[in-house]
Design an enzyme around this catalytic site. Structure first.
Site, PDB file in Angstrom:
ATOM      1  N   GLU A  36       0.845  -1.185   0.000  1.00  0.00           N
ATOM      2  CA  GLU A  36       0.000   0.000   0.000  1.00  0.00           C
ATOM      3  C   GLU A  36       0.884   1.239   0.000  1.00  0.00           C
ATOM      4  O   GLU A  36       1.711   1.422   0.896  1.00  0.00           O
ATOM      5  CB  GLU A  36      -0.910   0.047   1.239  1.00  0.00           C
ATOM      6  CG  GLU A  36      -1.807   1.291   1.230  1.00  0.00           C
ATOM      7  CD  GLU A  36      -2.551   1.541   2.539  1.00  0.00           C
ATOM      8  OE1 GLU A  36      -3.703   2.009   2.474  1.00  0.00           O
ATOM      9  OE2 GLU A  36      -1.975   1.267   3.615  1.00  0.00           O
ATOM     10  N   ILE A  37       0.701   2.085  -1.011  1.00  0.00           N
ATOM     11  CA  ILE A  37       1.425   3.350  -1.101  1.00  0.00           C
ATOM     12  C   ILE A  37       0.534   4.454  -0.535  1.00  0.00           C
ATOM     13  O   ILE A  37      -0.573   4.673  -1.037  1.00  0.00           O
ATOM     14  CB  ILE A  37       1.801   3.681  -2.552  1.00  0.00           C
ATOM     15  CG1 ILE A  37       2.678   2.567  -3.140  1.00  0.00           C
ATOM     16  CG2 ILE A  37       2.521   5.023  -2.632  1.00  0.00           C
ATOM     17  CD1 ILE A  37       2.936   2.708  -4.638  1.00  0.00           C
ATOM     18  N   ARG A  38       0.990   5.129   0.490  1.00  0.00           N
ATOM     19  CA  ARG A  38       0.226   6.213   1.103  1.00  0.00           C
ATOM     20  C   ARG A  38       0.583   7.536   0.425  1.00  0.00           C
ATOM     21  O   ARG A  38       1.536   8.212   0.813  1.00  0.00           O
ATOM     22  CB  ARG A  38       0.488   6.256   2.600  1.00  0.00           C
ATOM     23  CG  ARG A  38      -0.250   5.186   3.388  1.00  0.00           C
ATOM     24  CD  ARG A  38      -1.739   5.468   3.474  1.00  0.00           C
ATOM     25  NE  ARG A  38      -1.979   6.703   4.207  1.00  0.00           N
ATOM     26  CZ  ARG A  38      -2.205   6.747   5.512  1.00  0.00           C
ATOM     27  NH1 ARG A  38      -2.250   5.646   6.239  1.00  0.00           N
ATOM     28  NH2 ARG A  38      -2.413   7.911   6.112  1.00  0.00           N
ATOM     29  N   ARG A  73      -5.054   9.095   2.008  1.00  0.00           N
ATOM     30  CA  ARG A  73      -5.894   9.154   3.195  1.00  0.00           C
ATOM     31  C   ARG A  73      -6.057  10.614   3.642  1.00  0.00           C
ATOM     32  O   ARG A  73      -5.069  11.289   3.954  1.00  0.00           O
ATOM     33  CB  ARG A  73      -5.277   8.311   4.322  1.00  0.00           C
ATOM     34  CG  ARG A  73      -6.133   8.189   5.561  1.00  0.00           C
ATOM     35  CD  ARG A  73      -7.419   7.397   5.313  1.00  0.00           C
ATOM     36  NE  ARG A  73      -7.145   6.010   4.981  1.00  0.00           N
ATOM     37  CZ  ARG A  73      -7.663   5.395   3.917  1.00  0.00           C
ATOM     38  NH1 ARG A  73      -8.466   6.039   3.086  1.00  0.00           N
ATOM     39  NH2 ARG A  73      -7.390   4.130   3.666  1.00  0.00           N
ATOM     40  N   GLU A  77     -10.087  11.327   7.846  1.00  0.00           N
ATOM     41  CA  GLU A  77     -10.123   9.882   8.095  1.00  0.00           C
ATOM     42  C   GLU A  77      -8.796   9.360   8.628  1.00  0.00           C
ATOM     43  O   GLU A  77      -8.465   8.187   8.483  1.00  0.00           O
ATOM     44  CB  GLU A  77     -10.548   9.135   6.832  1.00  0.00           C
ATOM     45  CG  GLU A  77     -11.953   9.525   6.381  1.00  0.00           C
ATOM     46  CD  GLU A  77     -12.752   8.389   5.764  1.00  0.00           C
ATOM     47  OE1 GLU A  77     -12.302   7.230   5.817  1.00  0.00           O
ATOM     48  OE2 GLU A  77     -13.845   8.662   5.255  1.00  0.00           O
ATOM     49  N   HIS A 134     -13.147   5.269   7.636  1.00  0.00           N
ATOM     50  CA  HIS A 134     -12.392   5.262   8.884  1.00  0.00           C
ATOM     51  C   HIS A 134     -12.962   6.302   9.845  1.00  0.00           C
ATOM     52  O   HIS A 134     -13.350   7.392   9.433  1.00  0.00           O
ATOM     53  CB  HIS A 134     -10.917   5.611   8.636  1.00  0.00           C
ATOM     54  CG  HIS A 134     -10.219   4.677   7.690  1.00  0.00           C
ATOM     55  ND1 HIS A 134     -10.475   4.655   6.339  1.00  0.00           N
ATOM     56  CD2 HIS A 134      -9.266   3.736   7.919  1.00  0.00           C
ATOM     57  CE1 HIS A 134      -9.710   3.734   5.773  1.00  0.00           C
ATOM     58  NE2 HIS A 134      -8.967   3.168   6.704  1.00  0.00           N
ATOM     59  N   LYS A 161     -13.719  -1.856   3.099  1.00  0.00           N
ATOM     60  CA  LYS A 161     -12.877  -1.722   4.283  1.00  0.00           C
ATOM     61  C   LYS A 161     -13.478  -0.725   5.272  1.00  0.00           C
ATOM     62  O   LYS A 161     -13.732   0.429   4.923  1.00  0.00           O
ATOM     63  CB  LYS A 161     -11.471  -1.243   3.885  1.00  0.00           C
ATOM     64  CG  LYS A 161     -10.530  -1.065   5.085  1.00  0.00           C
ATOM     65  CD  LYS A 161      -9.260  -0.339   4.687  1.00  0.00           C
ATOM     66  CE  LYS A 161      -8.345  -0.154   5.898  1.00  0.00           C
ATOM     67  NZ  LYS A 161      -7.218   0.768   5.621  1.00  0.00           N
ATOM     68  N   ARG A 203      -7.173  -7.740  13.559  1.00  0.00           N
ATOM     69  CA  ARG A 203      -6.159  -7.758  12.500  1.00  0.00           C
ATOM     70  C   ARG A 203      -5.610  -9.160  12.249  1.00  0.00           C
ATOM     71  O   ARG A 203      -4.952  -9.399  11.238  1.00  0.00           O
ATOM     72  CB  ARG A 203      -5.008  -6.801  12.848  1.00  0.00           C
ATOM     73  CG  ARG A 203      -5.423  -5.349  12.935  1.00  0.00           C
ATOM     74  CD  ARG A 203      -4.242  -4.458  13.257  1.00  0.00           C
ATOM     75  NE  ARG A 203      -4.592  -3.044  13.354  1.00  0.00           N
ATOM     76  CZ  ARG A 203      -4.679  -2.186  12.340  1.00  0.00           C
ATOM     77  NH1 ARG A 203      -4.413  -2.628  11.116  1.00  0.00           N
ATOM     78  NH2 ARG A 203      -5.007  -0.929  12.528  1.00  0.00           N
ATOM     79  N   GLN A 226      -1.320  -1.490  14.249  1.00  0.00           N
ATOM     80  CA  GLN A 226      -0.718  -2.283  13.180  1.00  0.00           C
ATOM     81  C   GLN A 226       0.383  -3.187  13.723  1.00  0.00           C
ATOM     82  O   GLN A 226       1.061  -2.858  14.691  1.00  0.00           O
ATOM     83  CB  GLN A 226      -0.146  -1.375  12.080  1.00  0.00           C
ATOM     84  CG  GLN A 226      -1.143  -1.010  11.009  1.00  0.00           C
ATOM     85  CD  GLN A 226      -0.473  -0.448   9.760  1.00  0.00           C
ATOM     86  OE1 GLN A 226       0.729  -0.172   9.726  1.00  0.00           O
ATOM     87  NE2 GLN A 226      -1.261  -0.273   8.717  1.00  0.00           N
TER      88      GLN A 226
END
Length: 238
Positions: A36-38, A73, A77, A134, A161, A203, A226
């Site tokens: 995942e690239i933020r 993001r 959120e 979120h 999600k 998770r 996480q």
């Protein structure tokens, strides 16, 4: 058999951090399936430099057969993104058109019209739509969560999600029950996360409460609770 895929979130801001994260991820290359690239961490950059950073990460992992999620993001959120809704829509559509990604994260709170517009562009470019919601302040009850997931389905999502911050054990149960119910209706399309230490077990859930994706890190956590991808892989291969 567990079918949860492990996502490693990369959130380095500058070249040194990005390269360090990539190297750490490559050291744990068998411990994750998706990158995942933020993109919101590049918010201060112009569109061209933003694109260069994203492409560099993609080019580092695509030859290694890793799928790519692009996520911008927003601050509302839990991210660092400050773009207007118009800018947000334009960015996501541009990424779908110009980047070799597999999934685009779309915040459903951005509005039905924007979501539909991004979905249309994603479909035209063979990019899957990961609908997300979120809330770092509260957790809806199970019915409330299911209503969000149902909306994601109606808007054309490929993965749904939801991630909420729990105040107590009851909030964690709300998420778990919503995942079970939504999986029974939609199949392996649901990601349900109760953030922080209290909800950490969401998770690593297996069986009927398991998510199709779980998010981990290699250098720094990008969300409360996480877990390192190597630990996640150990858990899911027991």
């Amino acid at each position: 058999m567990n079918t949860t895929k492990i996502v490693v979130t990369l959130s380095g801001h500058n070249d040194d951090e990005i390269k360090a994260e990539i190297n750490k991820a490559k050291d744990s290359i068998d411990d994750f399936d998706i990158v995942e690239i933020r993109g919101d961490v590049f918010d201060a950059l112009n569109r061209e430099d933003h694109g260069k950073k994203v492409r560099f990460i993609i080019d580092s992992f695509k030859p290694l057969n890793k799928e790519i999620i692009y996520t911008y993001r927003t601050a509302r959120e839990g991210g660092s993104g400050s773009k207007t809704t118009v800018e947000y829509e334009a960015l996501l559509k541009a990424v779908c058109k110009s980047m070799d990604i597999d999934y685009i994260d779309i915040e459903v709170q951005s509005g039905d019209k924007i979501t539909a517009s991004v979905v249309e562009t994603a479909r035209e470019n063979n990019v899957k739509c990961l609908m997300s919601n979120h809330d770092f302040k509260r957790t809806p009850d199970t019915e409330g969560i299911l209503s969000v997931i149902n909306k994601m389905d109606k808007l054309g999502g490929d993965i749904y999600k939801v991630a909420y911050f729990p105040k107590d054990e009851k909030d964690v149960i709300y998420v778990t029950e919503a995942v079970k119910t939504a999986k029974a209706e939609y199949g392996d399309k649901v990601v349900g996360i109760s953030m922080g230490a209290l909800g950490k077990r969401t998770r690593t859930a297996v069986g009927e409460a398991s998510s199709v994706l779980t998010y981990g890190f290699v250098a720094r956590d990008a969300a409360p609770g996480q877990i390192h991808v190597t630990e996640l892989r150990k858990i899911f291969t027991k």
